[in-house]
Scaffold this active site. Structure first.
Site, PDB file in Angstrom:
ATOM      1  N   ASP A   5      20.801  54.014 -85.339  1.00 23.01           N
ATOM      2  CA  ASP A   5      22.032  53.560 -84.677  1.00 23.01           C
ATOM      3  C   ASP A   5      22.674  52.472 -85.541  1.00 23.01           C
ATOM      4  O   ASP A   5      23.883  52.250 -85.478  1.00 23.01           O
ATOM      5  CB  ASP A   5      21.728  52.934 -83.302  1.00 23.01           C
ATOM      6  CG  ASP A   5      21.407  53.986 -82.238  1.00 23.01           C
ATOM      7  OD1 ASP A   5      21.557  55.185 -82.526  1.00 23.01           O
ATOM      8  OD2 ASP A   5      21.011  53.583 -81.121  1.00 23.01           O
ATOM      9  N   SER A  16      24.884  71.718 -81.209  1.00 25.42           N
ATOM     10  CA  SER A  16      24.143  72.410 -80.142  1.00 25.42           C
ATOM     11  C   SER A  16      25.053  73.373 -79.398  1.00 25.42           C
ATOM     12  O   SER A  16      26.279  73.170 -79.320  1.00 25.42           O
ATOM     13  CB  SER A  16      23.622  71.351 -79.165  1.00 25.42           C
ATOM     14  OG  SER A  16      23.247  71.943 -77.953  1.00 25.42           O
ATOM     15  N   ALA A  17      24.431  74.370 -78.784  1.00 24.51           N
ATOM     16  CA  ALA A  17      25.163  75.284 -77.905  1.00 24.51           C
ATOM     17  C   ALA A  17      25.736  74.528 -76.700  1.00 24.51           C
ATOM     18  O   ALA A  17      26.615  75.042 -76.015  1.00 24.51           O
ATOM     19  CB  ALA A  17      24.248  76.403 -77.438  1.00 24.51           C
ATOM     20  N   TYR A  51      25.867  64.736 -73.585  1.00 29.79           N
ATOM     21  CA  TYR A  51      25.261  65.299 -74.808  1.00 29.79           C
ATOM     22  C   TYR A  51      26.202  66.262 -75.554  1.00 29.79           C
ATOM     23  O   TYR A  51      26.390  66.165 -76.770  1.00 29.79           O
ATOM     24  CB  TYR A  51      23.975  66.016 -74.396  1.00 29.79           C
ATOM     25  CG  TYR A  51      23.220  66.710 -75.501  1.00 29.79           C
ATOM     26  CD1 TYR A  51      22.578  65.994 -76.487  1.00 29.79           C
ATOM     27  CD2 TYR A  51      23.132  68.110 -75.526  1.00 29.79           C
ATOM     28  CE1 TYR A  51      21.863  66.648 -77.489  1.00 29.79           C
ATOM     29  CE2 TYR A  51      22.423  68.764 -76.512  1.00 29.79           C
ATOM     30  CZ  TYR A  51      21.791  68.030 -77.498  1.00 29.79           C
ATOM     31  OH  TYR A  51      21.091  68.674 -78.477  1.00 29.79           O
ATOM     32  N   LYS A  90      28.151  66.000 -79.322  1.00 26.35           N
ATOM     33  CA  LYS A  90      27.980  67.003 -80.381  1.00 26.35           C
ATOM     34  C   LYS A  90      29.342  67.477 -80.883  1.00 26.35           C
ATOM     35  O   LYS A  90      29.570  67.596 -82.091  1.00 26.35           O
ATOM     36  CB  LYS A  90      27.167  68.200 -79.859  1.00 26.35           C
ATOM     37  CG  LYS A  90      25.702  67.889 -79.589  1.00 26.35           C
ATOM     38  CD  LYS A  90      24.960  67.616 -80.878  1.00 26.35           C
ATOM     39  CE  LYS A  90      23.486  67.444 -80.697  1.00 26.35           C
ATOM     40  NZ  LYS A  90      22.833  66.866 -81.875  1.00 26.35           N
ATOM     41  N   LYS A 146      11.594  71.139 -73.208  1.00 27.90           N
ATOM     42  CA  LYS A 146      12.507  72.199 -72.788  1.00 27.90           C
ATOM     43  C   LYS A 146      11.733  73.310 -72.092  1.00 27.90           C
ATOM     44  O   LYS A 146      10.498  73.319 -72.104  1.00 27.90           O
ATOM     45  CB  LYS A 146      13.221  72.747 -74.003  1.00 27.90           C
ATOM     46  CG  LYS A 146      13.867  71.646 -74.813  1.00 27.90           C
ATOM     47  CD  LYS A 146      15.176  72.067 -75.341  1.00 27.90           C
ATOM     48  CE  LYS A 146      15.941  70.831 -75.721  1.00 27.90           C
ATOM     49  NZ  LYS A 146      16.859  71.042 -76.769  1.00 27.90           N
ATOM     50  N   ALA A 147      12.485  74.273 -71.560  1.00 26.43           N
ATOM     51  CA  ALA A 147      11.876  75.282 -70.678  1.00 26.43           C
ATOM     52  C   ALA A 147      10.652  76.001 -71.270  1.00 26.43           C
ATOM     53  O   ALA A 147       9.613  76.070 -70.587  1.00 26.43           O
ATOM     54  CB  ALA A 147      12.931  76.283 -70.241  1.00 26.43           C
ATOM     55  N   LYS A 177       2.932  74.174 -67.691  1.00 27.87           N
ATOM     56  CA  LYS A 177       2.677  74.313 -66.249  1.00 27.87           C
ATOM     57  C   LYS A 177       1.685  75.445 -65.964  1.00 27.87           C
ATOM     58  O   LYS A 177       0.855  75.344 -65.061  1.00 27.87           O
ATOM     59  CB  LYS A 177       3.996  74.563 -65.504  1.00 27.87           C
ATOM     60  CG  LYS A 177       4.885  73.316 -65.406  1.00 27.87           C
ATOM     61  CD  LYS A 177       6.187  73.667 -64.695  1.00 27.87           C
ATOM     62  CE  LYS A 177       7.165  72.511 -64.669  1.00 27.87           C
ATOM     63  NZ  LYS A 177       8.405  72.852 -63.946  1.00 27.87           N
ATOM     64  N   GLN A 184      18.267  82.047 -64.186  1.00 30.44           N
ATOM     65  CA  GLN A 184      19.111  81.545 -65.277  1.00 30.44           C
ATOM     66  C   GLN A 184      18.584  82.089 -66.608  1.00 30.44           C
ATOM     67  O   GLN A 184      17.372  82.261 -66.777  1.00 30.44           O
ATOM     68  CB  GLN A 184      19.214  80.004 -65.265  1.00 30.44           C
ATOM     69  CG  GLN A 184      17.957  79.215 -65.476  1.00 30.44           C
ATOM     70  CD  GLN A 184      17.168  78.945 -64.200  1.00 30.44           C
ATOM     71  OE1 GLN A 184      17.065  79.784 -63.320  1.00 30.44           O
ATOM     72  NE2 GLN A 184      16.536  77.783 -64.114  1.00 30.44           N
TER      73      GLN A 184
END
Ligand code: NAD
Length: 337
Positions: A59, A123-124, A154, A158, A197-198, A205, A225
């Site tokens: 930063d 990023s997407a 976010y 970007k 992330k997923a 999990k 999703q």
């Protein structure tokens, strides 16, 4: 590039940049400076022969000027980010990353006269949200970022930093290259602690349900999703190809075009663990857009290539890596999550 030209890689204590350091080392580059704000014992991987600059907050302008000095190539991947759970609840933190990108571009301009390339990881999440309201999505093509309606926090950072790259190329002649990553996964990435992330979260999990014997798994949203997920090896290869191209002067998709639902992801992870779990859907959890996929027409046209690791293959490797970490932690070893 000569093999001893200086390559500066920021965010190298993290997932993608850490893998990029290893990738360039494996290709024989001998003068790599890897930079991150984290202390070295919190880096996912460190590669032998690399100059590691830890505890370095980018930063701050003076730190960017120090690390960029004399670089032939800069790969700017440092960012304060995470999965949906993190970016939905830390919008200001995500936007402060604009300081890193601003100062790294200024440092490139002012301290690296021989710089040939500046790579920036977008990023997407920069894409217009209105085009991502169905799980059965039309894949996003590069022009779909405008009119701008990016992911709050976010995604806007970007989009802004992408445009800064464009204007530093136009005004100062810095050869910037920008890729919009679509969900990257693989070993040596965040797998616990809130920023994961997923793919990593679901693998962990499932492993947790097996190890604790709970027989249950919590899934954010209704599981319908969809996303596309890019394996890390494809990501670093794509970064290399995009950076060294002469014909990719605008942001380009870097992602897989294999669309996967979270339910399918869960089924795959259950398969690696040899279980079927009771699914508890948490409908009020952060889940991001309903569907998102990468239109790879442009990257195929420009590079004659697209990320192509089958998801089931990459996820299986990721599952086993996370399991190793999980078991090591359970045995009392210190692991980076
Ligand atoms: P990561 O969190 O694993 O790595 C980012 C690194 O940046 C971290 O190690 C962090 O400590 C470092 N960092 C943060 N603030 C810093 C600062 N002020 N100074 C120095 N270092 C700092 O994330 P990643 O998944 O490796 O992502 C790398 C880049 O790719 C980021 O720009 C991210 O936005 C982008 N991206 C990633 C994905 C994905 O699926 N992983 C998707 C789209 C875009």
């Amino acid at each position: 590039m000569k093999k001893d030209d200086l390559i500066v890689i920021t965010g190298a204590g993290g997932f993608i940049a850490g893998s990029l350091v290893r990738y360039f080392t494996d290709k024989g580059f001998t003068n790599i400076r890897a930079v991150d704000i984290k202390p070295i014992d919190r880096w996912y991987q460190t590669t032998e022969g690399v100059e590691n600059v830890a505890d370095c907050d980018l930063d701050l302008r003076e730190n960017c000027y120090r690390v960029a000095e004399g670089a032939r190539e800069i790969y700017n991947l440092a960012a304060n980010m995470g999965g949906m759970g993190f970016i939905e609840n830390n919008k200001a933190e995500c936007m402060i990353t604009v300081l890193i990108n601003t100062h790294m571009l200024m440092a490139a301009r002012d301290t690296a006269p021989d710089l040939e390339r500046f790579f920036y990881s977008s990023s997407a999440c920069a894409y217009n949200l209105k085009m991502q309201e169905q799980s059965d999505v039309t894949a996003l093509k590069e022009s779909d970022a405008y009119p701008a309606y990016a992911e709050d926090g976010y995604g806007w950072e970007k989009l802004f930093s992408e445009r800064m790259c464009r204007h530093f190329m136009e005004d100062y002649g810095i050869q910037t290259r920008v890729a919009r990553f679509h969900n990257v996964y693989g070993p040596y990435g965040t797998w616990d602690g809130g920023r994961e992330k997923a793919p990593a979260a679901i693998c962990r999990k499932v492993i947790d349900a097996i190890e604790t014997g709970s027989g249950e798994i919590e899934i954010w949203g209704d599981g319908e999703q969809t996303r596309s997920f890019m394996y890390i090896d494809d990501c670093v290869k794509g970064i290399d190809m995009i950076t060294h191209s002469d014909n990719i002067l605008e942001p380009i998709n870097l992602g897989s075009s294999e669309l996967i639902s979270i339910n399918k992801l869960t089924k795959l992870a259950e398969g690696y663990g040899g279980v079927t779990l009771k699914r508890n859907y948490k409908l009020d959890a952060p889940q991001g857009v309903k569907g998102r996929n990468s239109d790879n027409t442009l990257i195929k046209q420009k590079l004659n290539w697209e990320p192509d690791t089958p998801f089931a293959e990459g996820l299986e490797k990721t599952y086993h890596w996370i399991r190793e970490q999980y078991l090591a932690r359970k045995a009392g070893q210190v692991v980076v999550e």
